[in-house]
Design a protein around this motif. Structure first.
Motif, mmCIF file in Angstrom:
data_model
loop_
_atom_site.group_PDB
_atom_site.id
_atom_site.type_symbol
_atom_site.label_atom_id
_atom_site.label_comp_id
_atom_site.label_asym_id
_atom_site.label_seq_id
_atom_site.Cartn_x
_atom_site.Cartn_y
_atom_site.Cartn_z
ATOM 1 N N UNK A 43 0.875 -1.166 0.000
ATOM 2 C CA UNK A 43 0.000 0.000 0.000
ATOM 3 C C UNK A 43 0.915 1.219 0.000
ATOM 4 N N UNK A 44 0.960 1.924 -1.105
ATOM 5 C CA UNK A 44 1.848 3.092 -1.226
ATOM 6 C C UNK A 44 1.089 4.338 -0.805
ATOM 7 N N UNK A 45 1.497 4.914 0.325
ATOM 8 C CA UNK A 45 0.823 6.103 0.847
ATOM 9 C C UNK A 45 1.174 7.334 0.024
ATOM 10 N N UNK A 46 2.443 7.442 -0.374
ATOM 11 C CA UNK A 46 2.840 8.516 -1.289
ATOM 12 C C UNK A 46 3.854 7.968 -2.282
ATOM 13 N N UNK A 47 3.807 8.452 -3.510
ATOM 14 C CA UNK A 47 4.869 8.141 -4.464
ATOM 15 C C UNK A 47 6.055 9.071 -4.211
ATOM 16 N N UNK A 48 7.139 8.827 -4.891
ATOM 17 C CA UNK A 48 8.332 9.665 -4.766
ATOM 18 C C UNK A 48 8.136 10.933 -5.596
ATOM 19 N N UNK A 49 7.154 11.718 -5.163
ATOM 20 C CA UNK A 49 6.823 12.975 -5.841
ATOM 21 C C UNK A 49 6.537 14.040 -4.798
ATOM 22 N N UNK A 50 6.689 15.276 -5.157
ATOM 23 C CA UNK A 50 6.490 16.390 -4.236
ATOM 24 C C UNK A 50 5.010 16.586 -3.898
ATOM 25 N N UNK A 51 4.800 17.125 -2.696
ATOM 26 C CA UNK A 51 3.479 17.613 -2.252
ATOM 27 C C UNK A 51 2.383 16.568 -2.380
ATOM 28 N N UNK A 52 2.648 15.379 -1.833
ATOM 29 C CA UNK A 52 1.662 14.302 -1.809
ATOM 30 C C UNK A 52 1.303 13.958 -0.371
ATOM 31 N N UNK A 53 0.054 13.567 -0.166
ATOM 32 C CA UNK A 53 -0.414 13.127 1.147
ATOM 33 C C UNK A 53 -1.322 11.923 0.961
ATOM 34 N N UNK A 54 -1.136 10.919 1.790
ATOM 35 C CA UNK A 54 -1.984 9.742 1.703
ATOM 36 C C UNK A 54 -2.121 9.066 3.046
ATOM 37 N N UNK A 55 -3.205 8.348 3.222
ATOM 38 C CA UNK A 55 -3.409 7.625 4.482
ATOM 39 C C UNK A 55 -4.334 6.436 4.250
ATOM 40 N N UNK A 56 -4.289 5.486 5.177
ATOM 41 C CA UNK A 56 -5.189 4.335 5.156
ATOM 42 C C UNK A 56 -5.643 4.100 6.586
#
Length: 336
Positions: free
Chosen positions: A69-82
């Motif tokens: 489960x990838x919360x964020x990719x290796x990119x700027x200004x990303x947010x994720x949660x589970x």
């Protein structure tokens, strides 16, 4: 007298084994009988989604695959949660988190980290990357030092308990509110990295296994922690100007079989307010004028070392006493 000394040695060994087992063997070996699947996130991640029957839902940049489960990719200004949609009513529990933080950024050019939560609200943007106050427990795996004056080695793992009256301080990397922490090299590893969070009878213990040795290493061990039941587990990550892939491989929840007193059992655990009984407030965790970080409460190992020194002293005294006693006996025999 030799028998007495032998008994002292046996007592010493017993106390040492008891301590060793309480610190290391206390972390469950993953007994499947105690695995609580309704609070666990396991491949191939069935029950993850947005339907009413889902036990986990996700938000933001989170991507669910068959392997992670990838919360964020290796990119700027990303947010994720589970987040687990099922509230946890276990009084004593242990959560094992297998995770992976990796990316193309060089040293100190990556961020921001992962947070593991047990909170009243199912938050969304959180982390390092937190959006403010919360009720419950947070474990931060912080990979970037925002405080340029910090003397810590990053990545840094810390714990925080809040009743909603204060928030994680990003500018100081949460230093003013942390209960304890440790440095851990967790980025770009070819092997699995693990975090264990144990809460039992008011004691919070955080262990890590990040060196591919298949053994737990203590990071945080603190008593006097009060957490209610009925809260939710979750994980989140965020990136800013710097980035990383933040992956959750699994989150396995185990019920701990612990006896409580009748008074504890009769208490309404859902009404407990998150708190920590410290000699000082977490807000006092600041640098003193001399530049030294204020000491934290004795950890299990410090107590063990003090006990070891005391027991060694007793054994030495017993041996010396035995020698003196034997000399006197031999001297008395000369008069008969």
């Amino acid at each position: 007298m030799k028998l007495r000394v032998c008994k002292m040695c046996h007592i010493f060994l017993l106390l040492w084994l008891l301590h060793f087992s309480s610190v290391y063997s206390d972390i469950t070996d993953g007994n499947a009988e105690h695995l609580k699947r309704e609070h666990s996130l396991i491949k191939p991640y069935q029950g993850v989604g947005t339907s009413s029957s889902s036990q986990w839902d996700f938000w933001g940049s989170t991507l669910v695959t068959s392997q992670y489960v990838r919360l964020t990719p290796d990119e700027r200004s990303k947010q994720g949660s589970i987040w687990n949609t099922v509230p946890c009513y276990l009084k004593d529990w242990e959560m094992h988190v297998q995770f992976k933080v990796h990316g193309s950024g060089k040293k100190n050019l990556h961020g921001d980290g992962i947070a593991i939560w047990y909170t009243k609200e199912r938050l969304h943007p959180a982390g390092p990357g937190s959006n403010g106050n919360f009720h419950g427990l947070a474990i931060f795996v912080d990979t970037y030092p925002n405080d340029e004056a910090s003397d810590r080695s990053f990545p840094y793992i810390s714990a925080m308990v809040s009743n909603g009256s204060f928030a994680y301080d990003h500018g100081k990397d949460g230093r003013s509110t942390e209960l304890g922490g440790c440095s851990a090299e967790i980025r770009n590893k070819d092997h699995d990295t693990y975090l264990a969070i144990r809460y039992s009878k008011g004691r919070l213990t955080i262990m890590v296994d990040v060196d591919d040795r298949n053994e737990w290493k203590e990071c945080i061990d603190i008593g006097g922690v009060r957490l209610p039941t009925g809260y939710y587990f979750g994980a989140s990550a965020a990136t800013g100007d710097l980035s990383d892939n933040h992956d959750i491989i699994s989150m396995k929840m185990y019920q701990l079989m612990v006896e409580h007193t009748p008074e504890e059992d009769s208490q309404d655990w859902t009404k407990i307010e998150p708190s920590v009984s410290l000699l000082k407030s977490p807000k006092d965790n600041i640098d003193d004028p001399t530049g030294n970080f204020r000491s934290t409460p004795l950890t299990g190992w410090k107590v063990f070392l003090l006990l070891l020194c005391a027991l060694l002293g007793i054994v030495v005294c017993a041996v010396v006493g035995a020698v003196v006693f034997q000399k006197r006996q031999e001297r008395n025999k000369r008069f008969y």
